[in-house]
Design a protein around this motif. Structure first.
Motif, PDB file in Angstrom:
ATOM      1  N   LEU A   1     -30.936  78.866 -34.208  1.00 42.44           N
ATOM      2  CA  LEU A   1     -29.595  78.713 -33.646  1.00 42.44           C
ATOM      3  C   LEU A   1     -29.586  79.342 -32.266  1.00 42.44           C
ATOM      4  O   LEU A   1     -29.942  80.506 -32.101  1.00 42.44           O
ATOM      5  CB  LEU A   1     -28.559  79.393 -34.541  1.00 42.44           C
ATOM      6  CG  LEU A   1     -27.087  79.121 -34.184  1.00 42.44           C
ATOM      7  CD1 LEU A   1     -26.724  77.668 -34.462  1.00 42.44           C
ATOM      8  CD2 LEU A   1     -26.169  80.048 -34.962  1.00 42.44           C
ATOM      9  N   CYS A   2     -29.173  78.580 -31.252  1.00 39.56           N
ATOM     10  CA  CYS A   2     -29.122  79.062 -29.881  1.00 39.56           C
ATOM     11  C   CYS A   2     -27.675  79.171 -29.412  1.00 39.56           C
ATOM     12  O   CYS A   2     -26.821  78.381 -29.821  1.00 39.56           O
ATOM     13  CB  CYS A   2     -29.889  78.112 -28.951  1.00 39.56           C
ATOM     14  SG  CYS A   2     -31.676  78.155 -29.168  1.00 39.56           S
ATOM     15  N   HIS A   3     -27.433  80.149 -28.544  1.00 43.21           N
ATOM     16  CA  HIS A   3     -26.094  80.344 -27.993  1.00 43.21           C
ATOM     17  C   HIS A   3     -25.700  79.163 -27.122  1.00 43.21           C
ATOM     18  O   HIS A   3     -24.570  78.665 -27.185  1.00 43.21           O
ATOM     19  CB  HIS A   3     -26.062  81.640 -27.189  1.00 43.21           C
ATOM     20  CG  HIS A   3     -24.723  81.991 -26.638  1.00 43.21           C
ATOM     21  ND1 HIS A   3     -24.225  81.436 -25.471  1.00 43.21           N
ATOM     22  CD2 HIS A   3     -23.762  82.850 -27.086  1.00 43.21           C
ATOM     23  CE1 HIS A   3     -23.025  81.930 -25.230  1.00 43.21           C
ATOM     24  NE2 HIS A   3     -22.714  82.796 -26.186  1.00 43.21           N
ATOM     25  N   GLY A   4     -26.608  78.696 -26.273  1.00 39.77           N
ATOM     26  CA  GLY A   4     -26.370  77.516 -25.467  1.00 39.77           C
ATOM     27  C   GLY A   4     -25.769  77.761 -24.096  1.00 39.77           C
ATOM     28  O   GLY A   4     -25.811  76.882 -23.237  1.00 39.77           O
ATOM     29  N   ASP A   5     -25.188  78.954 -23.873  1.00 44.55           N
ATOM     30  CA  ASP A   5     -24.601  79.284 -22.565  1.00 44.55           C
ATOM     31  C   ASP A   5     -24.744  80.791 -22.349  1.00 44.55           C
ATOM     32  O   ASP A   5     -23.785  81.478 -22.018  1.00 44.55           O
ATOM     33  CB  ASP A   5     -23.137  78.855 -22.520  1.00 44.55           C
ATOM     34  CG  ASP A   5     -22.561  78.853 -21.106  1.00 44.55           C
ATOM     35  OD1 ASP A   5     -23.362  78.802 -20.152  1.00 44.55           O
ATOM     36  OD2 ASP A   5     -21.330  78.908 -20.957  1.00 44.55           O
ATOM     37  N   PHE A   6     -25.954  81.265 -22.506  1.00 43.27           N
ATOM     38  CA  PHE A   6     -26.212  82.704 -22.555  1.00 43.27           C
ATOM     39  C   PHE A   6     -26.436  83.253 -21.152  1.00 43.27           C
ATOM     40  O   PHE A   6     -27.507  83.084 -20.557  1.00 43.27           O
ATOM     41  CB  PHE A   6     -27.436  82.961 -23.442  1.00 43.27           C
ATOM     42  CG  PHE A   6     -27.646  84.401 -23.788  1.00 43.27           C
ATOM     43  CD1 PHE A   6     -26.757  85.068 -24.606  1.00 43.27           C
ATOM     44  CD2 PHE A   6     -28.743  85.094 -23.294  1.00 43.27           C
ATOM     45  CE1 PHE A   6     -26.952  86.409 -24.942  1.00 43.27           C
ATOM     46  CE2 PHE A   6     -28.956  86.426 -23.615  1.00 43.27           C
ATOM     47  CZ  PHE A   6     -28.052  87.081 -24.440  1.00 43.27           C
ATOM     48  N   HIS A   7     -25.416  83.905 -20.592  1.00 46.26           N
ATOM     49  CA  HIS A   7     -25.533  84.546 -19.291  1.00 46.26           C
ATOM     50  C   HIS A   7     -24.641  85.783 -19.264  1.00 46.26           C
ATOM     51  O   HIS A   7     -23.844  86.026 -20.183  1.00 46.26           O
ATOM     52  CB  HIS A   7     -25.188  83.575 -18.157  1.00 46.26           C
ATOM     53  CG  HIS A   7     -23.828  82.953 -18.253  1.00 46.26           C
ATOM     54  ND1 HIS A   7     -22.686  83.581 -17.807  1.00 46.26           N
ATOM     55  CD2 HIS A   7     -23.431  81.755 -18.759  1.00 46.26           C
ATOM     56  CE1 HIS A   7     -21.640  82.789 -18.016  1.00 46.26           C
ATOM     57  NE2 HIS A   7     -22.062  81.687 -18.594  1.00 46.26           N
ATOM     58  N   ILE A   8     -24.740  86.559 -18.196  1.00 46.90           N
ATOM     59  CA  ILE A   8     -24.104  87.878 -18.160  1.00 46.90           C
ATOM     60  C   ILE A   8     -22.587  87.801 -18.296  1.00 46.90           C
ATOM     61  O   ILE A   8     -21.965  88.677 -18.914  1.00 46.90           O
ATOM     62  CB  ILE A   8     -24.527  88.635 -16.883  1.00 46.90           C
ATOM     63  CG1 ILE A   8     -25.947  89.181 -17.083  1.00 46.90           C
ATOM     64  CG2 ILE A   8     -23.562  89.773 -16.555  1.00 46.90           C
ATOM     65  CD1 ILE A   8     -26.511  89.944 -15.901  1.00 46.90           C
ATOM     66  N   ASP A   9     -21.958  86.771 -17.742  1.00 40.55           N
ATOM     67  CA  ASP A   9     -20.501  86.662 -17.855  1.00 40.55           C
ATOM     68  C   ASP A   9     -20.038  86.504 -19.296  1.00 40.55           C
ATOM     69  O   ASP A   9     -18.870  86.749 -19.606  1.00 40.55           O
ATOM     70  CB  ASP A   9     -19.990  85.475 -17.030  1.00 40.55           C
ATOM     71  CG  ASP A   9     -20.100  85.735 -15.536  1.00 40.55           C
ATOM     72  OD1 ASP A   9     -20.262  86.902 -15.153  1.00 40.55           O
ATOM     73  OD2 ASP A   9     -20.039  84.762 -14.753  1.00 40.55           O
ATOM     74  N   ASN A  10     -20.932  86.080 -20.174  1.00 41.21           N
ATOM     75  CA  ASN A  10     -20.592  85.912 -21.589  1.00 41.21           C
ATOM     76  C   ASN A  10     -21.040  87.095 -22.438  1.00 41.21           C
ATOM     77  O   ASN A  10     -21.048  87.019 -23.666  1.00 41.21           O
ATOM     78  CB  ASN A  10     -21.193  84.611 -22.131  1.00 41.21           C
ATOM     79  CG  ASN A  10     -20.430  83.398 -21.643  1.00 41.21           C
ATOM     80  OD1 ASN A  10     -19.249  83.485 -21.314  1.00 41.21           O
ATOM     81  ND2 ASN A  10     -21.100  82.260 -21.597  1.00 41.21           N
ATOM     82  N   ILE A  11     -21.433  88.182 -21.780  1.00 40.21           N
ATOM     83  CA  ILE A  11     -21.753  89.418 -22.493  1.00 40.21           C
ATOM     84  C   ILE A  11     -20.675  90.439 -22.138  1.00 40.21           C
ATOM     85  O   ILE A  11     -20.622  90.939 -21.013  1.00 40.21           O
ATOM     86  CB  ILE A  11     -23.146  89.937 -22.103  1.00 40.21           C
ATOM     87  CG1 ILE A  11     -24.216  88.907 -22.469  1.00 40.21           C
ATOM     88  CG2 ILE A  11     -23.431  91.260 -22.816  1.00 40.21           C
ATOM     89  CD1 ILE A  11     -25.616  89.309 -22.050  1.00 40.21           C
ATOM     90  N   LEU A  12     -19.803  90.719 -23.078  1.00 35.75           N
ATOM     91  CA  LEU A  12     -18.712  91.665 -22.879  1.00 35.75           C
ATOM     92  C   LEU A  12     -19.116  93.036 -23.422  1.00 35.75           C
ATOM     93  O   LEU A  12     -20.183  93.181 -24.026  1.00 35.75           O
ATOM     94  CB  LEU A  12     -17.449  91.148 -23.560  1.00 35.75           C
ATOM     95  CG  LEU A  12     -17.029  89.716 -23.184  1.00 35.75           C
ATOM     96  CD1 LEU A  12     -15.802  89.298 -23.965  1.00 35.75           C
ATOM     97  CD2 LEU A  12     -16.804  89.592 -21.681  1.00 35.75           C
TER      98      LEU A  12
END
Length: 259
Positions: free
Chosen positions: A134-145
């Protein structure tokens, strides 16, 4: 959030309330968290922690592509269509028409890009035996809170679906580097591999991880990055073109002849 949030082995946003119907679609009220610092302000340790988190997440579903296929709501990676290549070709043409890029995206380099676009289906074609997860698909710093205790919270799961785990890591590194982050590539890959092994028992060779990452990066740089480079500098476009040549040469010598 209803079906998989408790299984992903990483912290996701807490849902306070939700509503779904055929008129308004899906609405979620999530707990508030702090955004991450910009990529340039990240320490090497923080980058390595992200890789460890990602390995733990992917380990939960490693090799379970058949099980994931029963979840029909997950995003599916459809077979690449001509429309996708035409869309990318349009953006490359727009970049070529920019006067300030004429010494960077020369006629020869533009022709090479078109040649690679015509063969993009071959990229990663030998990776069919690499395990699906299973992959997140949009994994970048803005999506890490960040929660009140400083722990990472992985948000924005709209693109979640089956894929090859290192693709998430590749996209993260691309975005962070482009935004000015000093990304410790080798350390992140090693941390991802160790985390994956510790949480799944699968000891995946670094060479295999890198090959998946390189294939994902080449596709991304050919097909998707051009749409976001209208305001880029000549140096940024030159870096992109140089990276495409390196990736094509490393993945398949015959591809390099097109670049």
């Amino acid at each position: 959030y209803w079906h998989l949030a408790s299984d992903v082995r990483v912290q996701v946003p807490r849902v306070i309330a939700s509503r779904c119907d055929n008129t308004i679609g899906a609405c979620l009220l999530l707990e508030a968290y702090e955004p991450s610092l910009p990529p340039a302000a990240w320490t090497g340790t923080r980058y390595v922690q992200v890789a460890e988190h990602l390995g733990r997440f992917h380990a939960a579903f490693w090799g379970k592509g058949r099980d994931l296929s029963t979840l029909r709501w997950l995003r599916r990676v459809e077979e690449l269509e001509e429309a996708g290549i035409r869309h990318a070709s349009t953006h490359w043409e727009r970049l070529r028409a920019e006067g300030r890029f004429e010494t960077v995206l020369t006629p020869e380099r533009y022709t090479s890009i078109l040649g690679l676009l015509g063969r993009v289906r071959e990229v990663g074609s030998d990776l069919s035996t690499f395990p699906v997860t299973l992959c997140h698909g949009d994994f970048h710093i803005d999506n890490i809170l960040v929660d009140r205790g400083g722990a990472m919270v992985l948000a924005d799961w709209q693109e979640v679906g089956p894929g090859r785990g290192p693709e998430d890591l590749s996209f993260f590194m691309q975005r962070a580097s482009f935004a000015g982050g000093r990304v410790p590539d080798g350390e992140m890959i090693d941390a991802y591999r160790r985390s994956l092994a510790a949480n799944s028992g699968e000891d995946v060779p670094v060479s295999d991880i890198r090959r998946v990452m390189d294939a994902a990066e080449l596709r991304m740089r050919l097909l998707h990055w051009p749409a976001f480079l209208a305001d880029a500098s000549e140096h940024q476009l030159a870096d992109l073109l140089g990276r495409i040549r390196v990736l094509a040469a490393g993945l398949e010598p015959s591809l390099a002849s097109s670049s």
